[in-house]
Design a protein around this motif. Structure first.
Motif, mmCIF file in Angstrom:
data_model
loop_
_atom_site.group_PDB
_atom_site.id
_atom_site.type_symbol
_atom_site.label_atom_id
_atom_site.label_comp_id
_atom_site.label_asym_id
_atom_site.label_seq_id
_atom_site.Cartn_x
_atom_site.Cartn_y
_atom_site.Cartn_z
ATOM 1 N N ARG A 102 -15.051 21.676 3.721
ATOM 2 C CA ARG A 102 -13.881 22.105 4.495
ATOM 3 C C ARG A 102 -13.710 21.287 5.775
ATOM 4 O O ARG A 102 -12.593 21.169 6.292
ATOM 5 C CB ARG A 102 -13.972 23.597 4.814
ATOM 6 N N GLY A 130 -8.481 21.408 -1.785
ATOM 7 C CA GLY A 130 -8.449 20.616 -0.567
ATOM 8 C C GLY A 130 -9.608 19.662 -0.417
ATOM 9 O O GLY A 130 -9.495 18.646 0.266
ATOM 10 N N CYS A 185 -12.023 13.320 1.275
ATOM 11 C CA CYS A 185 -12.126 14.775 1.135
ATOM 12 C C CYS A 185 -13.250 15.175 0.179
ATOM 13 O O CYS A 185 -13.271 16.306 -0.326
ATOM 14 C CB CYS A 185 -10.801 15.344 0.639
ATOM 15 N N LEU A 234 -8.887 14.006 -5.786
ATOM 16 C CA LEU A 234 -8.887 14.037 -4.328
ATOM 17 C C LEU A 234 -9.200 12.661 -3.760
ATOM 18 O O LEU A 234 -9.921 11.876 -4.391
ATOM 19 C CB LEU A 234 -9.928 15.033 -3.815
ATOM 20 N N ILE A 282 -11.235 18.467 4.902
ATOM 21 C CA ILE A 282 -9.863 18.720 4.455
ATOM 22 C C ILE A 282 -8.869 18.137 5.444
ATOM 23 O O ILE A 282 -8.971 18.328 6.657
ATOM 24 C CB ILE A 282 -9.611 20.227 4.263
ATOM 25 N N ARG A 283 -7.913 17.413 4.918
ATOM 26 C CA ARG A 283 -6.845 16.836 5.733
ATOM 27 C C ARG A 283 -5.505 17.379 5.240
ATOM 28 O O ARG A 283 -5.315 17.562 4.040
ATOM 29 C CB ARG A 283 -6.827 15.313 5.615
ATOM 30 N N THR A 293 -3.404 16.686 1.520
ATOM 31 C CA THR A 293 -4.267 16.057 0.529
ATOM 32 C C THR A 293 -4.624 16.995 -0.613
ATOM 33 O O THR A 293 -5.468 16.670 -1.411
ATOM 34 C CB THR A 293 -5.588 15.572 1.167
ATOM 35 N N THR A 294 -3.992 18.168 -0.701
ATOM 36 C CA THR A 294 -4.327 19.086 -1.781
ATOM 37 C C THR A 294 -3.875 18.541 -3.123
ATOM 38 O O THR A 294 -2.862 17.865 -3.236
ATOM 39 C CB THR A 294 -3.693 20.466 -1.547
ATOM 40 N N MET A 350 -5.113 28.146 3.460
ATOM 41 C CA MET A 350 -6.216 27.183 3.365
ATOM 42 C C MET A 350 -6.552 26.961 1.891
ATOM 43 O O MET A 350 -6.751 27.920 1.153
ATOM 44 C CB MET A 350 -7.434 27.713 4.103
ATOM 45 N N PRO A 351 -6.609 25.728 1.424
ATOM 46 C CA PRO A 351 -6.872 25.458 0.006
ATOM 47 C C PRO A 351 -8.310 25.751 -0.384
ATOM 48 O O PRO A 351 -9.188 25.926 0.452
ATOM 49 C CB PRO A 351 -6.564 23.965 -0.125
ATOM 50 N N ARG A 364 -3.960 24.665 -5.553
ATOM 51 C CA ARG A 364 -4.340 23.707 -4.521
ATOM 52 C C ARG A 364 -5.851 23.569 -4.381
ATOM 53 O O ARG A 364 -6.577 24.547 -4.295
ATOM 54 C CB ARG A 364 -3.750 24.122 -3.176
ATOM 55 N N THR A 395 -11.968 24.835 -2.423
ATOM 56 C CA THR A 395 -12.828 23.683 -2.658
ATOM 57 C C THR A 395 -13.489 23.833 -4.025
ATOM 58 O O THR A 395 -13.558 24.929 -4.578
ATOM 59 C CB THR A 395 -13.935 23.552 -1.596
#
Length: 320
Positions: A305, A60, A104, A100, A308-309, A312-313, A1-2, A58, A4
């Motif tokens: 979060r 997100g 996001c 981004l 987040i898609r 898209t990172t 998981m990236p 990354r 934020t």
């Protein structure tokens, strides 16, 4: 998981952090409040630096919170804070700065973000119905019903508790109302409140009067300071009673630097609230925010979060 990146545009400073999937905060520098949208350069540079602070490049999603009435793009209206930012596309600015997509990036009111942070990772995990009261420069509030932040048809619900009337015919507030809780208990109003209660201005060594000076003086036995604090405390009790009657929460969360002072006895304050509630009303539990300095950032992380898609990172590469 990236990760934020989250920005808390506060009343007296700007905080930012990179937040990992497990809730670890890598804090950026604490910045001065920008005086205008043209003054966002230092924040943009700090965001870029923070985006490069991890071996995992990354990102997100990103989030930004500020006081006032907000929509998905930015600030709609404020009460003397960030006035020049009304109508500015802060969502677009943050998307450009972080690289981004706008889908996001989220923008939210700071008190709502703080409440979500406490519900998601703070003192009220698992609670679905809560009221938050933040005492500081102003008096901020937020409300959650059944696990959802209260927003209302026009974005104003829950966050204007500090502008509930607690003193009919009371002092004017910067919002245009009379007798708001904030007009008596906000730190910007304490000098005037002292004048009203004591009958003379605060002594020179306490000017400009803030909560630290007021509460330290009261703790040291200053009778005038103690009388002013009692008047402010009565306002807070009245405000919490109003919020409980309006929203029927399971818990009331208290946050902000002044409420961490030893002079502030939250259980005793809540006992007074309980005595004044409607007889059949639920008597909510009082909680102190786990870490008031980080609750807005953790709430923004939780909101971001959701946006987040896959695919898209990115990493910030330049400042807008």
């Amino acid at each position: 998981m990236p990760d934020t990146i989250c920005v808390d545009l506060g009343g007296s400073s700007v905080k930012l952090a990179r937040v990992s999937a497990d809730g670890r905060l890598t804090l950026g520098p604490v910045l001065s409040v920008p005086s205008s949208p043209e003054d966002l350069g230092p924040l943009a540079a700090a965001l870029v630096g923070l985006g490069r602070s991890s071996t995992d490049d990354r990102l997100g999603a990103a989030g930004l919170a500020l006081p006032g009435i907000v929509n998905e793009r930015g600030l709609v209206a404020s009460n003397a804070k960030y006035d020049g930012f009304a109508g500015v596309d802060l969502r677009g600015w943050l998307a450009t700065t972080t690289g981004l997509p706008e889908s996001c990036v989220v923008v939210e009111n700071d008190a709502r973000s703080a409440l979500l942070g406490e519900l998601a990772a703070g003192c009220a995990v698992g609670v679905k119905d809560a009221v938050l009261v933040i005492l500081g420069t102003g008096v901020g509030t937020a409300v959650a019903h059944d696990g959802q932040l209260l927003v209302g048809a026009h974005g104003h619900a829950g966050v204007l508790g500090g502008h509930l009337t607690v003193a009919v015919g009371g002092p004017p507030c910067t919002c245009g109302n009379l007798g708001c809780a904030e007009a008596i208990a906000g730190s910007w109003a304490l000098g005037r409140t002292w004048q009203t209660v004591v009958g003379e201005p605060p002594p020179a060594h306490l000017v400009p009067l803030g909560y630290r000076g007021l509460l330290d003086a009261a703790a040291a036995g200053d009778a005038a300071a103690a009388a002013v604090w009692t008047a402010v405390r009565d306002v807070l009790v009245a405000l919490v009673v109003d919020l409980c009657h309006a929203h029927d929460p399971d818990v009331v969360i208290f946050s902000g630097g002044p409420l961490q002072h030893p002079m502030v006895d939250v259980p005793a304050l809540m006992d007074d609230v309980h005595r004044r509630l409607y007889p059949s009303s639920h008597r909510p539990t009082a909680l102190r925010a786990t870490d008031p300095a980080s609750s807005v950032l953790l709430g923004l992380d939780h909101l971001a979060r959701r946006a987040i898609r896959p695919g898209t990172t990115t990493q910030p590469t330049g400042a807008a």
